[in-house]
Design a protein around this motif. Structure first.
Motif, PDB file in Angstrom:
ATOM      1  N   GLY A  13       0.822  -1.224   0.000  1.00  0.00           N
ATOM      2  CA  GLY A  13       0.000   0.000   0.000  1.00  0.00           C
ATOM      3  C   GLY A  13       0.844   1.258   0.000  1.00  0.00           C
ATOM      4  N   GLN A  14       1.979   1.217  -0.704  1.00  0.00           N
ATOM      5  CA  GLN A  14       2.892   2.372  -0.628  1.00  0.00           C
ATOM      6  C   GLN A  14       2.482   3.506  -1.567  1.00  0.00           C
ATOM      7  N   HIS A  15       1.800   4.491  -0.996  1.00  0.00           N
ATOM      8  CA  HIS A  15       1.495   5.752  -1.677  1.00  0.00           C
ATOM      9  C   HIS A  15       2.092   6.821  -0.783  1.00  0.00           C
ATOM     10  N   PHE A  16       3.203   7.379  -1.229  1.00  0.00           N
ATOM     11  CA  PHE A  16       3.948   8.299  -0.357  1.00  0.00           C
ATOM     12  C   PHE A  16       3.396   9.713  -0.479  1.00  0.00           C
ATOM     13  N   ILE A  41       2.881   4.579  12.349  1.00  0.00           N
ATOM     14  CA  ILE A  41       2.707   3.296  11.658  1.00  0.00           C
ATOM     15  C   ILE A  41       3.004   3.525  10.180  1.00  0.00           C
ATOM     16  N   GLY A  42       3.945   2.768   9.626  1.00  0.00           N
ATOM     17  CA  GLY A  42       4.270   2.870   8.197  1.00  0.00           C
ATOM     18  C   GLY A  42       4.904   4.192   7.815  1.00  0.00           C
ATOM     19  N   PRO A  43       6.134   4.461   8.255  1.00  0.00           N
ATOM     20  CA  PRO A  43       6.779   5.738   7.938  1.00  0.00           C
ATOM     21  C   PRO A  43       7.145   5.890   6.466  1.00  0.00           C
ATOM     22  N   GLY A  44       7.271   4.779   5.757  1.00  0.00           N
ATOM     23  CA  GLY A  44       7.612   4.858   4.330  1.00  0.00           C
ATOM     24  C   GLY A  44       8.947   5.546   4.126  1.00  0.00           C
ATOM     25  N   ALA A  47       7.859  10.951   4.924  1.00  0.00           N
ATOM     26  CA  ALA A  47       7.178  12.222   4.627  1.00  0.00           C
ATOM     27  C   ALA A  47       6.644  12.899   5.889  1.00  0.00           C
ATOM     28  N   ILE A  48       6.045  12.109   6.776  1.00  0.00           N
ATOM     29  CA  ILE A  48       5.487  12.668   8.020  1.00  0.00           C
ATOM     30  C   ILE A  48       6.518  12.509   9.145  1.00  0.00           C
ATOM     31  N   THR A  49       7.313  11.447   9.038  1.00  0.00           N
ATOM     32  CA  THR A  49       8.292  11.099  10.074  1.00  0.00           C
ATOM     33  C   THR A  49       9.248  12.255  10.382  1.00  0.00           C
ATOM     34  N   ILE A  62       6.994   2.078  13.090  1.00  0.00           N
ATOM     35  CA  ILE A  62       6.819   0.642  12.837  1.00  0.00           C
ATOM     36  C   ILE A  62       6.713   0.457  11.323  1.00  0.00           C
ATOM     37  N   GLU A  63       7.686  -0.198  10.742  1.00  0.00           N
ATOM     38  CA  GLU A  63       7.712  -0.350   9.277  1.00  0.00           C
ATOM     39  C   GLU A  63       8.003  -1.807   8.936  1.00  0.00           C
ATOM     40  N   PHE A  64       7.232  -2.330   7.975  1.00  0.00           N
ATOM     41  CA  PHE A  64       7.331  -3.731   7.598  1.00  0.00           C
ATOM     42  C   PHE A  64       8.328  -3.945   6.456  1.00  0.00           C
ATOM     43  N   ASP A  65       8.529  -2.902   5.636  1.00  0.00           N
ATOM     44  CA  ASP A  65       9.354  -3.040   4.435  1.00  0.00           C
ATOM     45  C   ASP A  65      10.839  -2.914   4.783  1.00  0.00           C
ATOM     46  N   ASP A  67      13.410  -2.798   2.989  1.00  0.00           N
ATOM     47  CA  ASP A  67      14.194  -1.889   2.139  1.00  0.00           C
ATOM     48  C   ASP A  67      14.193  -0.453   2.665  1.00  0.00           C
ATOM     49  N   LEU A  68      13.264  -0.159   3.565  1.00  0.00           N
ATOM     50  CA  LEU A  68      13.159   1.223   4.049  1.00  0.00           C
ATOM     51  C   LEU A  68      13.905   1.449   5.369  1.00  0.00           C
ATOM     52  N   ILE A  69      14.319   0.358   6.025  1.00  0.00           N
ATOM     53  CA  ILE A  69      14.839   0.491   7.392  1.00  0.00           C
ATOM     54  C   ILE A  69      16.163   1.273   7.429  1.00  0.00           C
ATOM     55  N   HIS A  86      11.058  -2.941  13.145  1.00  0.00           N
ATOM     56  CA  HIS A  86      10.883  -3.558  11.825  1.00  0.00           C
ATOM     57  C   HIS A  86       9.963  -4.756  11.984  1.00  0.00           C
ATOM     58  N   LYS A  87       8.647  -4.524  11.800  1.00  0.00           N
ATOM     59  CA  LYS A  87       7.666  -5.557  12.085  1.00  0.00           C
ATOM     60  C   LYS A  87       6.352  -5.255  11.376  1.00  0.00           C
ATOM     61  N   ASP A  88       5.539  -6.278  11.239  1.00  0.00           N
ATOM     62  CA  ASP A  88       4.152  -6.087  10.816  1.00  0.00           C
ATOM     63  C   ASP A  88       3.423  -5.425  11.988  1.00  0.00           C
ATOM     64  N   VAL A  89       2.785  -4.290  11.749  1.00  0.00           N
ATOM     65  CA  VAL A  89       2.149  -3.548  12.853  1.00  0.00           C
ATOM     66  C   VAL A  89       1.101  -4.404  13.579  1.00  0.00           C
ATOM     67  N   LEU A  90       0.492  -5.357  12.854  1.00  0.00           N
ATOM     68  CA  LEU A  90      -0.541  -6.189  13.484  1.00  0.00           C
ATOM     69  C   LEU A  90       0.068  -7.141  14.524  1.00  0.00           C
ATOM     70  N   LEU A 110      -1.965   5.198   6.647  1.00  0.00           N
ATOM     71  CA  LEU A 110      -2.015   3.735   6.726  1.00  0.00           C
ATOM     72  C   LEU A 110      -2.038   3.060   5.357  1.00  0.00           C
ATOM     73  N   PRO A 111      -1.451   1.836   5.291  1.00  0.00           N
ATOM     74  CA  PRO A 111      -1.612   1.031   4.070  1.00  0.00           C
ATOM     75  C   PRO A 111      -3.096   0.678   3.960  1.00  0.00           C
ATOM     76  N   TYR A 112      -3.757   1.140   2.885  1.00  0.00           N
ATOM     77  CA  TYR A 112      -5.220   1.053   2.811  1.00  0.00           C
ATOM     78  C   TYR A 112      -5.737  -0.381   2.773  1.00  0.00           C
TER      79      TYR A 112
HETATM   80  N1  SAM Z   1       4.031   7.486   5.896  1.00  0.00           N
HETATM   81  C1  SAM Z   1       4.480   7.416   4.529  1.00  0.00           C
HETATM   82  C2  SAM Z   1       3.935   8.580   3.733  1.00  0.00           C
HETATM   83  O1  SAM Z   1       2.941   9.180   4.198  1.00  0.00           O
HETATM   84  O2  SAM Z   1       4.475   8.882   2.687  1.00  0.00           O
HETATM   85  C3  SAM Z   1       4.105   6.088   3.873  1.00  0.00           C
HETATM   86  C4  SAM Z   1       2.641   5.740   3.854  1.00  0.00           C
HETATM   87  S1  SAM Z   1       2.235   4.337   2.855  1.00  0.00           S
HETATM   88  C5  SAM Z   1       0.535   4.703   2.491  1.00  0.00           C
HETATM   89  C6  SAM Z   1       2.051   2.995   4.021  1.00  0.00           C
HETATM   90  C7  SAM Z   1       3.317   2.519   4.703  1.00  0.00           C
HETATM   91  O3  SAM Z   1       2.988   1.411   5.556  1.00  0.00           O
HETATM   92  C8  SAM Z   1       4.387   2.011   3.773  1.00  0.00           C
HETATM   93  O4  SAM Z   1       5.629   2.525   4.164  1.00  0.00           O
HETATM   94  C9  SAM Z   1       4.371   0.480   3.937  1.00  0.00           C
HETATM   95  O5  SAM Z   1       5.604  -0.143   3.690  1.00  0.00           O
HETATM   96  C10 SAM Z   1       3.956   0.359   5.383  1.00  0.00           C
HETATM   97  N2  SAM Z   1       3.301  -0.908   5.722  1.00  0.00           N
HETATM   98  C11 SAM Z   1       2.506  -1.667   4.919  1.00  0.00           C
HETATM   99  N3  SAM Z   1       2.065  -2.751   5.592  1.00  0.00           N
HETATM  100  C12 SAM Z   1       2.579  -2.664   6.845  1.00  0.00           C
HETATM  101  C13 SAM Z   1       2.483  -3.486   8.001  1.00  0.00           C
HETATM  102  N4  SAM Z   1       1.743  -4.606   8.019  1.00  0.00           N
HETATM  103  N5  SAM Z   1       3.153  -3.107   9.124  1.00  0.00           N
HETATM  104  C14 SAM Z   1       3.887  -1.966   9.132  1.00  0.00           C
HETATM  105  N6  SAM Z   1       4.019  -1.160   8.067  1.00  0.00           N
HETATM  106  C15 SAM Z   1       3.374  -1.486   6.932  1.00  0.00           C
END
Ligand code: SAM
Length: 270
Positions: A13-16, A41-44, A47-49, A62-65, A67-69, A86-90, A110-112
């Motif tokens: 769901g990466q839309h930065f 959650i999901g700093p990507g 942008a907000i971080t 908390i970031e799952f990807d 490649d971003l760490i 570095h984990k799945d937020v769930l 959030l990843p939609y």
């Molecule tokens: N915060 C950034 C921004 O606003 O540009 C990125 C937002 S992007 C919509 C969602 C982020 O959530 C991505 O960085 C993605 O890798 C991360 N993500 C997706 N699934 C995740 C999960 N299960 N746990 C943690 N992070 C996750």
């Protein structure tokens, strides 16, 4: 310094977010104060971080990807104290993360694809959360914040509003993101209610009532709730058995759950 080189991943769901004015509005809405425990959650790509880190000095993300760490860690040097999980937020136990040091303030675009599971996961840890500022699909935010009589009022609205105050803050168009999503987005604020105000003794029973009532939203409560209770029970709880779920206030669902929960064991829903 390594940069954010990997292309956006659709499955995550990466839309930065790239429009500075919306980033600023999110930071202003969060309005961090000294001592606040911010968790994104999901700093990507940050942008907000980084605006938050600059303002607040410390932040947990908390970031799952994977490649971003490293790029996130490197980009934080000299900006502030960034802790990366570095984990799945769930899989993150927010209650444990909060520990004894005070409740968390959750933030995230959030990843939609998993936004509802994340919302329900956060609710499970509502006692450890002070508030949440989330970017979600506008359609989901509309459902979360709607009330009786609205076409989009449903299970999500009742479940979230029973446990939190829900405020839709502002809309964000697809052009504010790279790559742009197909849908409009919106930022919502959720503030968990104090336990004494929630007044739900049996959360599983409450959830079942709400799920069944909206499972067949065109049906009367008497018919939709057949597996849970009788029309006489609904009446005894002070509600009309011929009403439909979409007409009921959150407090009325609570009223029915409280009544059914107070019945003697044999008469209570199994
Ligand atoms: N915060 C950034 C921004 O606003 O540009 C990125 C937002 S992007 C919509 C969602 C982020 O959530 C991505 O960085 C993605 O890798 C991360 N993500 C997706 N699934 C995740 C999960 N299960 N746990 C943690 N992070 C996750």
């Amino acid at each position: 310094m390594s940069t954010f080189k990997a292309p956006p991943k659709k499955n995550l769901g990466q839309h930065f977010l790239s429009d500075r004015s919306y980033i600023d509005r999110i930071v202003m809405a969060v309005n961090p104060k000294p001592g606040d425990r911010l968790v994104e959650i999901g700093p990507g790509q940050g942008a907000i971080t980084f605006p938050l880190l600059k303002k607040h000095g410390e932040l947990t993300v908390i970031e799952f990807d994977r490649d971003l760490i490293t790029p996130l860690m490197e980009a934080s040097e000299g900006v502030g104290r960034l802790t990366i999980i570095h984990k799945d937020v769930l899989q993150v136990d927010f209650s444990r993360l909060a520990g004894d040091e005070g409740p968390l303030r959750l933030v995230g675009n959030l990843p939609y694809n998993i936004s509802s599971p994340i919302l329900f996961h956060a609710l499970e840890h509502a006692g450890a959360v002070r508030d949440m500022h989330f970017m979600l699909q506008k359609e989901v935010v509309d459902r979360m914040a709607s009330g009786p009589g609205s076409k989009v009022y449903g299970r999500l609205s009742v479940m979230l509003q029973a446990y939190c105050t829900v405020t839709s803050l502002f809309d964000v168009p697809p052009g504010a993101f790279r790559p742009p999503p197909k849908v409009d987005s919106a930022v919502v604020r959720l503030v968990p209610r104090p336990a004494a105000e929630i007044g739900i003794a049996d959360p599983a029973l409450f959830e079942r009532i709400v799920r069944d009532a909206f499972g067949q939203r065109r049906k009367t409560l008497r018919n939709a709730l057949q597996q849970v209770c009788t029309g006489a029970d609904i009446e005894a709880a002070g509600l009309r058995p011929d009403a439909r779920a979409e007409q009921l206030e959150v407090a009325e669902f609570r009223q029915l759950a409280t009544y059914l929960g107070s019945l003697p064991p044999g008469a209570r829903p199994a």
